[in-house]
Design an enzyme around this catalytic site. Sequence first.
Site, PDB file in Angstrom:
ATOM      1  N   GLU A  57       3.160 -16.616  -2.473  1.00 32.81           N
ATOM      2  CA  GLU A  57       3.258 -15.095  -1.425  1.00 32.81           C
ATOM      3  C   GLU A  57       3.149 -15.960   0.116  1.00 32.81           C
ATOM      4  OE1 GLU A  57       1.832 -11.576  -2.258  1.00 32.81           O
ATOM      5  OE2 GLU A  57       1.445 -11.164   0.172  1.00 32.81           O
ATOM      6  N   ASP A 113      -6.569 -14.448   2.806  1.00 32.58           N
ATOM      7  CA  ASP A 113      -5.925 -13.944   2.968  1.00 32.58           C
ATOM      8  C   ASP A 113      -5.535 -14.441   4.407  1.00 32.58           C
ATOM      9  OD1 ASP A 113      -4.328 -11.526   3.254  1.00 32.58           O
ATOM     10  OD2 ASP A 113      -6.049 -10.606   4.226  1.00 32.58           O
ATOM     11  N   GLU A 115      -8.501  -3.537  -3.301  1.00 36.65           N
ATOM     12  CA  GLU A 115      -8.476  -2.863  -1.757  1.00 36.65           C
ATOM     13  C   GLU A 115      -8.181  -1.008  -2.023  1.00 36.65           C
ATOM     14  OE1 GLU A 115      -5.990  -4.959   1.082  1.00 36.65           O
ATOM     15  OE2 GLU A 115      -7.842  -6.356   1.546  1.00 36.65           O
ATOM     16  N   ASN A 139       1.138  -1.072  -0.281  1.00 37.29           N
ATOM     17  CA  ASN A 139       0.003  -0.143   0.324  1.00 37.29           C
ATOM     18  C   ASN A 139       0.768   1.446   0.174  1.00 37.29           C
ATOM     19  OD1 ASN A 139      -2.358  -1.424   0.232  1.00 37.29           O
ATOM     20  ND2 ASN A 139      -1.920  -1.890   2.319  1.00 37.29           N
ATOM     21  N   GLU A 194      -0.427 -12.150  11.293  1.00 42.54           N
ATOM     22  CA  GLU A 194      -1.670 -10.941  11.639  1.00 42.54           C
ATOM     23  C   GLU A 194      -2.965 -12.215  11.945  1.00 42.54           C
ATOM     24  OE1 GLU A 194      -2.899  -8.995   7.124  1.00 42.54           O
ATOM     25  OE2 GLU A 194      -4.357  -8.503   8.207  1.00 42.54           O
TER      26      GLU A 194
HETATM   27  O1  GCW Z   1      -3.811  -9.517   4.508  1.00 42.13           O
HETATM   28  C1  GCW Z   1      -3.953  -8.363   4.495  1.00 42.13           C
HETATM   29  C2  GCW Z   1      -4.089  -7.481   5.298  1.00 42.13           C
HETATM   30  C3  GCW Z   1      -3.640  -5.756   4.417  1.00 42.13           C
HETATM   31  C4  GCW Z   1      -3.021  -5.967   3.245  1.00 42.13           C
HETATM   32  C5  GCW Z   1      -3.299  -7.408   2.653  1.00 42.13           C
HETATM   33  C6  GCW Z   1      -2.229  -7.383   1.488  1.00 42.13           C
HETATM   34  C7  GCW Z   1      -0.835  -4.678   3.112  1.00 42.13           C
HETATM   35  O2  GCW Z   1      -5.287  -7.469   6.280  1.00 42.13           O
HETATM   36  O3  GCW Z   1      -3.330  -5.612   5.413  1.00 42.13           O
HETATM   37  O4  GCW Z   1      -2.368  -4.630   3.098  1.00 42.13           O
HETATM   38  O5  GCW Z   1      -3.827  -8.251   2.615  1.00 42.13           O
HETATM   39  O6  GCW Z   1      -1.962  -8.230   1.308  1.00 42.13           O
HETATM   40  O7  GCW Z   1      -2.285  -6.500   0.462  1.00 42.13           O
END
Ligand code: GCW
Length: 681
Positions: free
Chosen positions: A389, A367, A288, A204, A395
């Site tokens: 990845e 995710d 996002e 980001n 997280e």
């Molecule tokens: O896992 C999610 C996260 C975001 C992250 C996004 C991504 C960097 O909650 O914080 O942003 O994935 O992988 O782009």
Amino acid sequence: KAWLNVQLIEDKERREAYASLLGQVSVECKPTLVLQTALKELQQGIQALLGIAASVKEGSASRAEEENAGGLRIRLCPEANTQGERSQREDGFELQYMQAANGNEAIYLIGGSDKGIMYGVFHLLRMVASGKRAAELNTKESPANELRMINQWDNADGTIERGYAGRSIFYGNGRIASDLGRIRDYARLLASIGLNAISINNVNVHELETRFITEEQLPEVARLADLFRAYGIALFLSVNFAAPLQLGERNTADPLDAGVQSWWKDTAARIYSHIPDFGGFVVKADSEHRPGPFTYGRDHADGANMLAEALADYSGLVIWRCFVYDCMQDWRDRKTDRARAAYDHFKPLDGRFRSNVLLQIKNGPMDFQVREPVSPLIGALKETNQMVEFQITQEYTGQQRHLCYLVPQWKQVLDFDSYAQGEGSQVKRIADGSLYGTAHSGIAAVSNIGDEESWTGHILAQANFYGYGRLVWNPELTAEQIALEWAAATFGYNPTVTTVIIGMLMKSWAIYEAYTAPLGVGWMVAPNHHYGPDVDGYEYSRWGTYHFADRDGIGVDRTQASGTGYTSQYSEPNASLYENAATCPDELLLFFHHVPYTHILQSGKTVIQHIYDTHFGGADEAERLREQWAELEGQIDEASFVHVAERLAEQAEHAKHWRDVINTYFFRKSGIPDADGRVIY
Ligand code: GCW
């Protein structure tokens, strides 16, 4: 110092045996920058392990000297880069132990390149520290993967997205750190486990980081590139797709606009004038709320290729992320399925990407949950460079306050057979490029480090970083082997200590899974920060992450027969395996199927009883972790002992909270009591 915390070998006899062997080093190759790093590491390591200063002599020996000379002899393998096997061979090394006729002992360290020598030095030091005798050192190693990458999610303001170990070591107050000491230590850690690429800013890309590619900021970025170069690590930047627009230099970021194309070409020329070996760009686009080609009616191939064209003359790479989905979904819409998104977006583009583009695919379709199936996009792209990845930063797996050793999870992903080209199409063969013979490939992972003394917030979370590097170098290593190496390098070679730690690490993923979201359904975490239970936290939200629990049942129907059709994205026999509730592995059942609470799992238990049992059991096991650690009091340094003990205490308490929230929620929904009559609120 983390796992580079080298200690003097206590056994005097072994120390002396090694001193005569490693006390004299002769270097028979060109002194490049990376070779100098290798020699410095070698000398420091020998000093720490053996308490002696090694003498380093340069230049090749005469034939006569050669035959009887002892010591450590470093040279390059003459054939390494003529064998045409991409860079892996160049990064490889060989160690050969020999005894001359006169009894002198020698070790030859033969590198495929100066980087190979450096990796060989780290390996040699690790082996010596672990108690190996000289004659046991013979080995030939080369990394399985070409790109062995770390992604920092660090922001210029010093914060770290999803960081759980303090603030950034790279930035503060909008600027790149002036004291590079900690970053240099980090580069050493990376190189010591064979990592060779890093992107230094969050995917980001905000306003400040958008400027990293400007003339004003590039000299600063170049300082970091210089530092990493000495450790054989290529520097990448995450870039803002709308940079030409945002920097006010163009009035569009349309990838097919000639002005935009020339802007990126000029930008590339500028970057390479500061950093001649710049690795390339990492791009999060149309994801996002990040800008991307969709704004202009273009697709991801148009966007990625435009950047790739700009970097091509310099052999730069574009690493384009596939984490693209609708984050503005209406929860009432039962057709849209976030799990499908990456495949639906990228599979139709297969074959359209330039040869210097790689698509970076998260290991699962959602995710980084504690349990997900493997992304069906991995392997489905047959004519596109791809990399996998992973997320080292925890997280969704306890945020480095809970213990969760992720190497077993990553191994499961790498060993998964996608059947993309029939049997034997494991993910590790896609990541290493061998399945399709792609030009570029590899593995990237999101870092878990920050400026805390412990690097990772929880000392035991260092094992994930270490393990990631080792696994990417060699996916055949077992999770136990890696845990042992790490524990010994970090806490010393005390079998009582390492046995306890390995036991704790190896169970930790299963324990965390047991007391959190059940049977692969995922989420159930508090929105935004993602720590702690909130079963319906995302249930009526726009993020597309639902469990659909009602009074009768739970789970997401992703079948072709009656659901979203997601299972069809897999090759057979995986598609049928998941499609059929009777064959779908228990741990993924609720990811693929909506079933009644009374559904009988392959384990023989009902879904509801499984939920109760795992949550009671998981919380008990978390308590056991705390007890096991307590046994180590006095056997490891006090500060580390206390640091971990505090976190395990928090974990044990928090696991009970998870247990009670989840059990209570499902008891209230289903009305079905626990067969064992345990307390549910
Ligand atoms: O896992 C999610 C996260 C975001 C992250 C996004 C991504 C960097 O909650 O914080 O942003 O994935 O992988 O782009």
